[in-house]
Motif scaffolding. Structure first.
Motif, PDB file in Angstrom:
ATOM      1  N   LEU A 191       0.809  -1.230   0.000  1.00  0.00           N
ATOM      2  CA  LEU A 191       0.000   0.000   0.000  1.00  0.00           C
ATOM      3  C   LEU A 191       0.835   1.270   0.000  1.00  0.00           C
ATOM      4  CD1 LEU A 191      -3.004  -0.766   2.372  1.00  0.00           C
ATOM      5  CD2 LEU A 191      -3.033  -0.376  -0.096  1.00  0.00           C
ATOM      6  N   LEU A 192       1.946   1.240   0.699  1.00  0.00           N
ATOM      7  CA  LEU A 192       2.758   2.460   0.775  1.00  0.00           C
ATOM      8  C   LEU A 192       3.907   2.449  -0.231  1.00  0.00           C
ATOM      9  CD1 LEU A 192       2.915   3.109   4.624  1.00  0.00           C
ATOM     10  CD2 LEU A 192       1.109   3.633   3.004  1.00  0.00           C
ATOM     11  N   PRO A 210      10.367   6.415   2.453  1.00  0.00           N
ATOM     12  CA  PRO A 210      10.610   7.466   3.451  1.00  0.00           C
ATOM     13  C   PRO A 210       9.575   8.597   3.447  1.00  0.00           C
ATOM     14  CG  PRO A 210      12.663   6.784   2.439  1.00  0.00           C
ATOM     15  CD  PRO A 210      11.579   6.050   1.716  1.00  0.00           C
ATOM     16  N   GLU A 211       9.179   9.107   2.257  1.00  0.00           N
ATOM     17  CA  GLU A 211       8.271  10.264   2.313  1.00  0.00           C
ATOM     18  C   GLU A 211       6.862   9.890   2.790  1.00  0.00           C
ATOM     19  OE1 GLU A 211       8.866   9.004  -1.882  1.00  0.00           O
ATOM     20  OE2 GLU A 211      10.153   8.943  -0.136  1.00  0.00           O
ATOM     21  N   ILE A 212       6.505   8.601   2.682  1.00  0.00           N
ATOM     22  CA  ILE A 212       5.138   8.200   3.048  1.00  0.00           C
ATOM     23  C   ILE A 212       5.106   7.473   4.392  1.00  0.00           C
ATOM     24  CG2 ILE A 212       3.073   6.990   2.286  1.00  0.00           C
ATOM     25  CD1 ILE A 212       4.308   7.064  -0.577  1.00  0.00           C
ATOM     26  N   GLY A 213       5.865   6.388   4.490  1.00  0.00           N
ATOM     27  CA  GLY A 213       5.856   5.653   5.754  1.00  0.00           C
ATOM     28  C   GLY A 213       6.331   4.227   5.580  1.00  0.00           C
ATOM     29  N   ARG A 214       6.054   3.403   6.568  1.00  0.00           N
ATOM     30  CA  ARG A 214       6.613   2.069   6.652  1.00  0.00           C
ATOM     31  C   ARG A 214       5.528   1.096   7.082  1.00  0.00           C
ATOM     32  NH1 ARG A 214      11.000  -1.170   8.238  1.00  0.00           N
ATOM     33  NH2 ARG A 214      10.129  -2.380   9.971  1.00  0.00           N
ATOM     34  N   PHE A 222      -3.945   7.221   1.581  1.00  0.00           N
ATOM     35  CA  PHE A 222      -3.342   6.030   2.186  1.00  0.00           C
ATOM     36  C   PHE A 222      -4.219   5.485   3.309  1.00  0.00           C
ATOM     37  CE2 PHE A 222       0.390   8.312   0.490  1.00  0.00           C
ATOM     38  CZ  PHE A 222       0.760   7.352  -0.431  1.00  0.00           C
ATOM     39  N   ASN A 246       1.316  -3.473  11.036  1.00  0.00           N
ATOM     40  CA  ASN A 246       1.787  -2.263  11.694  1.00  0.00           C
ATOM     41  C   ASN A 246       2.196  -1.236  10.641  1.00  0.00           C
ATOM     42  OD1 ASN A 246       2.927  -0.291  13.218  1.00  0.00           O
ATOM     43  ND2 ASN A 246       4.195  -1.663  14.466  1.00  0.00           N
ATOM     44  N   PHE A 247       1.393  -0.170  10.522  1.00  0.00           N
ATOM     45  CA  PHE A 247       1.699   0.899   9.566  1.00  0.00           C
ATOM     46  C   PHE A 247       2.247   2.103  10.317  1.00  0.00           C
ATOM     47  CE2 PHE A 247      -0.064  -0.372   5.453  1.00  0.00           C
ATOM     48  CZ  PHE A 247      -0.783  -1.502   5.818  1.00  0.00           C
ATOM     49  N   ASN A 248       3.350   2.641   9.829  1.00  0.00           N
ATOM     50  CA  ASN A 248       3.897   3.904  10.332  1.00  0.00           C
ATOM     51  C   ASN A 248       3.772   4.955   9.244  1.00  0.00           C
ATOM     52  OD1 ASN A 248       5.831   3.825  12.974  1.00  0.00           O
ATOM     53  ND2 ASN A 248       5.478   1.807  12.058  1.00  0.00           N
ATOM     54  N   LEU A 249       3.039   6.013   9.527  1.00  0.00           N
ATOM     55  CA  LEU A 249       2.847   7.049   8.508  1.00  0.00           C
ATOM     56  C   LEU A 249       3.353   8.382   9.031  1.00  0.00           C
ATOM     57  CD1 LEU A 249      -0.828   6.399   7.398  1.00  0.00           C
ATOM     58  CD2 LEU A 249       1.222   5.877   6.091  1.00  0.00           C
ATOM     59  N   ASN A 250       3.732   9.254   8.074  1.00  0.00           N
ATOM     60  CA  ASN A 250       4.055  10.624   8.440  1.00  0.00           C
ATOM     61  C   ASN A 250       2.760  11.434   8.509  1.00  0.00           C
ATOM     62  OD1 ASN A 250       6.781   9.898   8.231  1.00  0.00           O
ATOM     63  ND2 ASN A 250       6.729  10.311   6.020  1.00  0.00           N
TER      64      ASN A 250
END
Lengths: 373, 373
Positions: free
Chosen positions: A276-277, A302-306, B77, B108-112
């Protein structure tokens, strides 16, 4: 030409031939459907120079044949008209040479026809020793492999689907050089001489749309530059690609360092979420990492997420591996597999990733890893 | 901010606010959804400067509220993630100021995130004397009229839907100057002062998508430059168009030379078929011609062909008429009418064509004829 026919019979058969009606206007007559009416029945014929389709409607399905004859009718309008006419009998008649009347009690369409002599001779012919196959088997085989054909014209041969027959073994192979799909089936009758042809993927995609998946047999007539599929009342002819299809057997290893077994649906969902990211521009890269009986799937933009996902797996050896690949390619491959579990066969992080079910190894999906360092 | 909530509750409410998430990237924060969590519940807020949507999820629908707070999360997202997470509880937590964690046991999603202070103050306010209406009545009214709004920016006011309220009569009007649609309904409570506002058609189109058609009431709060629809747990605010909507009452005649009654479905099919050989470039012109109790519908495009359709009708007078118009406009109008029969009210071949059902004249559709000589 003059005849009367039930709407649903005409519409069904027009729908079949419509898959060969040209949408480009380079040769105007090819945007039409040729009607050829004799006292034996009605032939409907269309061709876009890639695919030729001919269907025959026997006289017993035609309500009245009043006058034999031929005409070419614009495909686009014809389909719309027949689709929207009321249920019941439709009359079609050629008047004044090239004028067509399509009518019932309420509606009357007058169309300009095209001279049937302008329609090219398609040379649709049968061979003496066709390959016999269940329609369902052929349709499934194509659906499981065609996704891996290339859509880029830089190597035209990879836009095709390779049919290789040796004795009673038929292999159907597609590859765009990043991934590969192979399905093997056993023929009832062995062939005398090996066959190796490549059918344009787009053409075979049209075949899949009009073939149903019952268990009736169809015949495949193979020639040096064309192939003819014969089923129901339909003849479907495609040109072949002339180049040599790459030999892929050396790509597929016999031994594997690690074989992982996972639930197919869960694996699909985990890969889907991990993608998705990711971005298509970056090839939708995700990473697999095994740790004991847990598979961790991650992606990082990096600009979106993990994202980090975890999934229980069964391994055949006490090895662990890290490997990265395109989530999109993995999902395409998983979609073709119809099974509760799937096996992922791995060697090193730069060797091909193989997917199969282990039960019957007649379907094999392969994708190349992506280096991420 | 930290809380836990059932996936389906969060997803349903995110879907509502997503209709106001900006897809243009002019103001980055507007491509996000603002989360505002207090011990009373969760507010979700989005705005694209045209429409502002705010939904409130009461604390009883939230499994755990651990820490109040605010954050803005990228809408695109977020929707995808929540949609694809497994059923069950989802945890959302802000860490290190602007990092968002969205997680359950597997994923587990990490977003900015974006600073919530950057999100504009939307001034969503209620009036003291809202208009009350059943949701179903409002939704039907909009669906029956909105098709006639203009999509061209040459006269911006015509891209809007006109709501005119005088005492207990609400008129909803749309016109693109070639056709017009008007629905009249009676309010339960009369208003003190007449109201005349124009809501951008695109905005009201988004409202229709999130409003259900049950018989519960909603409140409409009207201000000079904005309107607020209040229903369920949703506040939907739209800006208004400032120009004056044309007065259309003089366009609608009181007397008619001829009133035709026809079966709605049959008429639709006849017009649909007659339009098949017309082209949009030529405004899809078809012709009506009455002759006794038969209506003949024709179209003629020399390069393609000619259609003639016949339909039984009932006339109120022994008059006959020929008139031409856009088949597409006629079909758009007929689609909004829910009745077995339809009435076509005519004067001369250059006067407006009016459609209604005759039963209850609360819905009126008008289209202009086209001169064809």
């Amino acid at each position: 030409m003059k005849f009367s026919i039930k709407k649903e019979i005409l519409l069904e058969n027009l729908n079949y031939v419509s898959h060969a009606v040209s949408t480009k206007n380079v040769i105007p007559v090819l945007s039409g459907i040729k009607f050829d009416l004799t006292n034996e029945g009605l032939n409907l014929i269309a061709s876009d120079n890639e695919v030729d389709i001919k269907v025959f409607i026997e006289k017993k399905y035609i309500d009245k044949i009043e006058k034999e004859g031929s005409i070419v009718i614009q495909g686009k309008f014809l389909l719309d008209i027949v689709r929207k006419l009321d249920e019941g009998i439709i009359n079609i008649e050629v008047i004044d040479g090239l004028k067509i009347m399509i009518y019932n009690l309420k509606s009357n369409f007058n169309l300009n026809g095209i001279d049937p002599d302008e329609f090219p001779n398609l040379n649709i012919e049968k061979s003496n020793s066709p390959i016999e196959l269940e329609k369902k088997v052929l349709k499934t085989m194509i659906n499981q492999t065609i996704y891996a054909t290339s859509t880029q014209e830089s190597r035209p041969i990879l836009t095709g689907l390779n049919f290789k027959i040796d004795s009673d073994k038929l292999e159907c192979i597609a590859t765009d050089s990043y991934r590969l799909s192979k399905k093997t089936i056993k023929l009832e009758k062995a062939v005398d001489n090996p066959i190796n042809i490549v059918i344009p993927g787009k053409n075979i995609g049209e075949l899949v749309k009009i073939i149903n998946d019952d268990e009736e047999k169809l015949n495949i007539h193979i020639f040096t530059n064309k192939v003819l599929f014969e089923f129901d009342n339909i003849l479907f002819q495609s040109r072949l690609l002339n180049d040599v299809f790459p030999n892929i057997s050396r790509l597929i290893p016999d031994d594997f360092k690690l074989i992982i077994k996972a639930d197919l649906n869960e694996l699909f969902n985990v890969v889907d979420r991990a993608s998705l990211l990711t971005s298509e521009k970056e090839k939708n890269v995700i990473k697999f990492e095994t740790n004991g009986n847990i598979l961790t799937v991650t992606s990082n933009t990096p600009e979106i997420g993990r994202v980090e996902e975890k999934l229980p797996i069964i391994k055949d050896k006490n090895e662990d591996i890290k490997i990265a690949f395109s989530a999109k390619h993995m999902m395409d491959a998983l979609r073709t597999i119809d099974s509760k579990d799937v096996r992922i066969l791995l060697n090193t992080e730069i060797s091909p990733i193989i997917l199969n079910t282990g039960d019957n190894d007649d379907l094999l999906q392969l994708l190349m890893p992506i280096k991420t360092y």
